[in-house]
Design a protein around this motif. Structure first.
Motif, mmCIF file in Angstrom:
data_model
loop_
_atom_site.group_PDB
_atom_site.id
_atom_site.type_symbol
_atom_site.label_atom_id
_atom_site.label_comp_id
_atom_site.label_asym_id
_atom_site.label_seq_id
_atom_site.Cartn_x
_atom_site.Cartn_y
_atom_site.Cartn_z
ATOM 1 N N VAL A 152 -1.921 3.834 -2.362
ATOM 2 C CA VAL A 152 -2.853 3.024 -2.384
ATOM 3 C C VAL A 152 -3.563 2.729 -0.930
ATOM 4 C CG1 VAL A 152 -3.562 0.596 -2.844
ATOM 5 C CG2 VAL A 152 -2.195 1.489 -4.664
ATOM 6 N N THR A 153 -4.854 2.934 -0.633
ATOM 7 C CA THR A 153 -5.204 2.342 0.677
ATOM 8 C C THR A 153 -6.222 1.322 0.360
ATOM 9 O OG1 THR A 153 -5.024 4.910 1.598
ATOM 10 C CG2 THR A 153 -6.543 3.379 2.680
ATOM 11 N N ILE A 154 -5.953 0.309 1.292
ATOM 12 C CA ILE A 154 -6.920 -0.921 1.386
ATOM 13 C C ILE A 154 -7.802 -0.673 2.417
ATOM 14 C CG2 ILE A 154 -5.611 -2.252 -0.269
ATOM 15 C CD1 ILE A 154 -4.472 -3.938 2.119
ATOM 16 N N SER A 155 -8.970 -1.144 2.605
ATOM 17 C CA SER A 155 -9.598 -0.849 3.561
ATOM 18 C C SER A 155 -10.836 -1.761 3.395
ATOM 19 C CB SER A 155 -10.442 0.621 3.743
ATOM 20 O OG SER A 155 -11.548 0.709 4.778
ATOM 21 N N LEU A 204 -11.105 5.357 8.772
ATOM 22 C CA LEU A 204 -10.968 5.844 7.168
ATOM 23 C C LEU A 204 -10.935 7.533 6.693
ATOM 24 C CD1 LEU A 204 -10.454 4.533 4.554
ATOM 25 C CD2 LEU A 204 -13.022 4.256 4.442
ATOM 26 N N ARG A 205 -11.639 8.060 7.514
ATOM 27 C CA ARG A 205 -11.885 9.557 7.189
ATOM 28 C C ARG A 205 -10.606 10.242 7.420
ATOM 29 N NH1 ARG A 205 -16.504 11.425 6.414
ATOM 30 N NH2 ARG A 205 -17.444 10.203 8.309
ATOM 31 N N GLU A 206 -10.134 10.075 8.569
ATOM 32 C CA GLU A 206 -8.724 10.669 9.036
ATOM 33 C C GLU A 206 -7.598 10.400 7.897
ATOM 34 O OE1 GLU A 206 -5.898 11.468 12.676
ATOM 35 O OE2 GLU A 206 -7.663 9.910 12.892
ATOM 36 N N CYS A 207 -7.533 8.943 7.395
ATOM 37 C CA CYS A 207 -6.741 8.594 6.631
ATOM 38 C C CYS A 207 -6.767 9.220 5.326
ATOM 39 C CB CYS A 207 -6.916 7.073 6.412
ATOM 40 S SG CYS A 207 -5.804 6.299 5.217
ATOM 41 N N ILE A 208 -8.019 9.318 4.821
ATOM 42 C CA ILE A 208 -8.390 9.903 3.383
ATOM 43 C C ILE A 208 -7.931 11.257 3.450
ATOM 44 C CG2 ILE A 208 -10.077 10.604 1.591
ATOM 45 C CD1 ILE A 208 -11.354 7.889 2.227
ATOM 46 N N GLU A 209 -8.329 12.052 4.534
ATOM 47 C CA GLU A 209 -8.092 13.264 4.538
ATOM 48 C C GLU A 209 -6.233 13.685 4.685
ATOM 49 O OE1 GLU A 209 -10.438 15.122 7.557
ATOM 50 O OE2 GLU A 209 -12.562 14.633 6.514
ATOM 51 N N SER A 210 -5.870 12.912 5.364
ATOM 52 C CA SER A 210 -4.308 13.074 5.476
ATOM 53 C C SER A 210 -3.711 13.171 4.093
ATOM 54 C CB SER A 210 -3.685 12.125 6.544
ATOM 55 O OG SER A 210 -3.569 10.614 5.947
ATOM 56 N N VAL A 211 -4.103 12.235 3.301
ATOM 57 C CA VAL A 211 -3.680 11.864 1.913
ATOM 58 C C VAL A 211 -3.906 13.061 0.759
ATOM 59 C CG1 VAL A 211 -3.643 10.681 -0.274
ATOM 60 C CG2 VAL A 211 -3.601 9.517 1.956
ATOM 61 N N TYR A 222 -4.149 9.015 -6.022
ATOM 62 C CA TYR A 222 -4.708 8.430 -4.930
ATOM 63 C C TYR A 222 -5.632 7.410 -5.305
ATOM 64 C CZ TYR A 222 -6.318 7.482 0.146
ATOM 65 O OH TYR A 222 -6.557 6.994 1.381
ATOM 66 N N ILE A 223 -5.453 5.943 -4.586
ATOM 67 C CA ILE A 223 -6.371 4.809 -5.050
ATOM 68 C C ILE A 223 -6.738 4.094 -3.904
ATOM 69 C CG2 ILE A 223 -6.517 2.466 -6.178
ATOM 70 C CD1 ILE A 223 -3.835 3.739 -7.852
ATOM 71 N N VAL A 224 -8.236 3.957 -3.609
ATOM 72 C CA VAL A 224 -8.717 3.128 -2.461
ATOM 73 C C VAL A 224 -9.478 2.119 -3.175
ATOM 74 C CG1 VAL A 224 -10.089 3.526 -0.610
ATOM 75 C CG2 VAL A 224 -9.091 5.577 -1.424
ATOM 76 N N VAL A 225 -9.141 1.055 -1.995
ATOM 77 C CA VAL A 225 -9.510 -0.505 -2.367
ATOM 78 C C VAL A 225 -10.486 -0.926 -1.221
ATOM 79 C CG1 VAL A 225 -9.056 -2.848 -2.814
ATOM 80 C CG2 VAL A 225 -7.615 -0.964 -3.791
ATOM 81 N N ASP A 226 -11.704 -1.290 -1.415
ATOM 82 C CA ASP A 226 -12.554 -1.700 -0.418
ATOM 83 C C ASP A 226 -13.576 -3.071 -1.134
ATOM 84 O OD1 ASP A 226 -15.107 -2.162 1.042
ATOM 85 O OD2 ASP A 226 -14.501 -0.405 2.220
ATOM 86 N N PRO A 227 -13.141 -4.219 -0.255
ATOM 87 C CA PRO A 227 -13.865 -5.266 -1.129
ATOM 88 C C PRO A 227 -15.180 -5.544 -0.816
ATOM 89 C CG PRO A 227 -12.326 -6.213 0.654
ATOM 90 C CD PRO A 227 -12.129 -4.608 0.630
ATOM 91 N N TYR A 274 3.145 3.862 -2.843
ATOM 92 C CA TYR A 274 3.089 3.984 -1.382
ATOM 93 C C TYR A 274 1.906 3.546 -1.063
ATOM 94 C CZ TYR A 274 3.694 6.434 2.883
ATOM 95 O OH TYR A 274 3.769 6.624 4.236
ATOM 96 N N TYR A 275 2.097 2.532 0.047
ATOM 97 C CA TYR A 275 0.973 1.712 0.552
ATOM 98 C C TYR A 275 0.664 2.591 2.088
ATOM 99 C CZ TYR A 275 -1.328 -1.445 3.673
ATOM 100 O OH TYR A 275 -2.253 -2.233 4.412
ATOM 101 N N LEU A 276 -0.590 3.000 2.093
ATOM 102 C CA LEU A 276 -1.008 3.673 3.263
ATOM 103 C C LEU A 276 -2.196 2.683 3.807
ATOM 104 C CD1 LEU A 276 -0.752 5.886 5.288
ATOM 105 C CD2 LEU A 276 -2.306 7.271 4.397
ATOM 106 N N ASN A 277 -2.141 2.235 5.056
ATOM 107 C CA ASN A 277 -3.375 1.318 5.575
ATOM 108 C C ASN A 277 -4.338 2.271 6.158
ATOM 109 O OD1 ASN A 277 -4.288 -1.236 5.993
ATOM 110 N ND2 ASN A 277 -3.930 -0.848 8.128
#
Length: 97
Positions: free
Chosen positions: A6-9, A16-23, A33-38, A83-86
């Motif tokens: 889970v990535t929260i952003s 963000l792009r580098e984070c997502i690509e690393s996953v 993979y789950i991405v949360v954006d409020p 797993y949590y990845l900021n």
């Protein structure tokens, strides 16, 4: 063994792009993979949409802060390991193998 990440952003377009690509570059065979954006207003949502076909779940709704966003992400996770990845962090290559 399935791993749910889970990535929260919130307004983290700069990272963000580098984070997502690393996953997405991980070689683990059973990865969710789950991405949360409020409600980002800095272009983060455009970045997330570019990867939407490779992200299993995207949550785009207001939350009550980081802990609530993380709770929402983990609530829909189905893995054996959570797993949590900021959004401003990255996974090293093959770190899930």
């Amino acid at each position: 063994m399935k791993i749910s990440i889970v990535t929260i952003s919130f307004n983290q377009a700069r990272y963000l792009r580098e984070c997502i690509e690393s996953v997405l570059a991980q070689n683990h065979s059973d990865l969710e993979y789950i991405v949360v954006d409020p409600g980002s207003t800095d272009g983060s949502r455009d970045i997330i949409k570019k990867y939407q076909d490779r992200i299993q779940k995207i949550i785009l709704e207001p939350d009550k802060g980081p802990a609530d966003g993380l709770k929402k992400g983990f609530a829909c996770a189905t893995g054996d390991i959570f797993y949590y990845l900021n959004a401003d962090d990255v996974l090293e290559k093959d770190s899930l193998s």
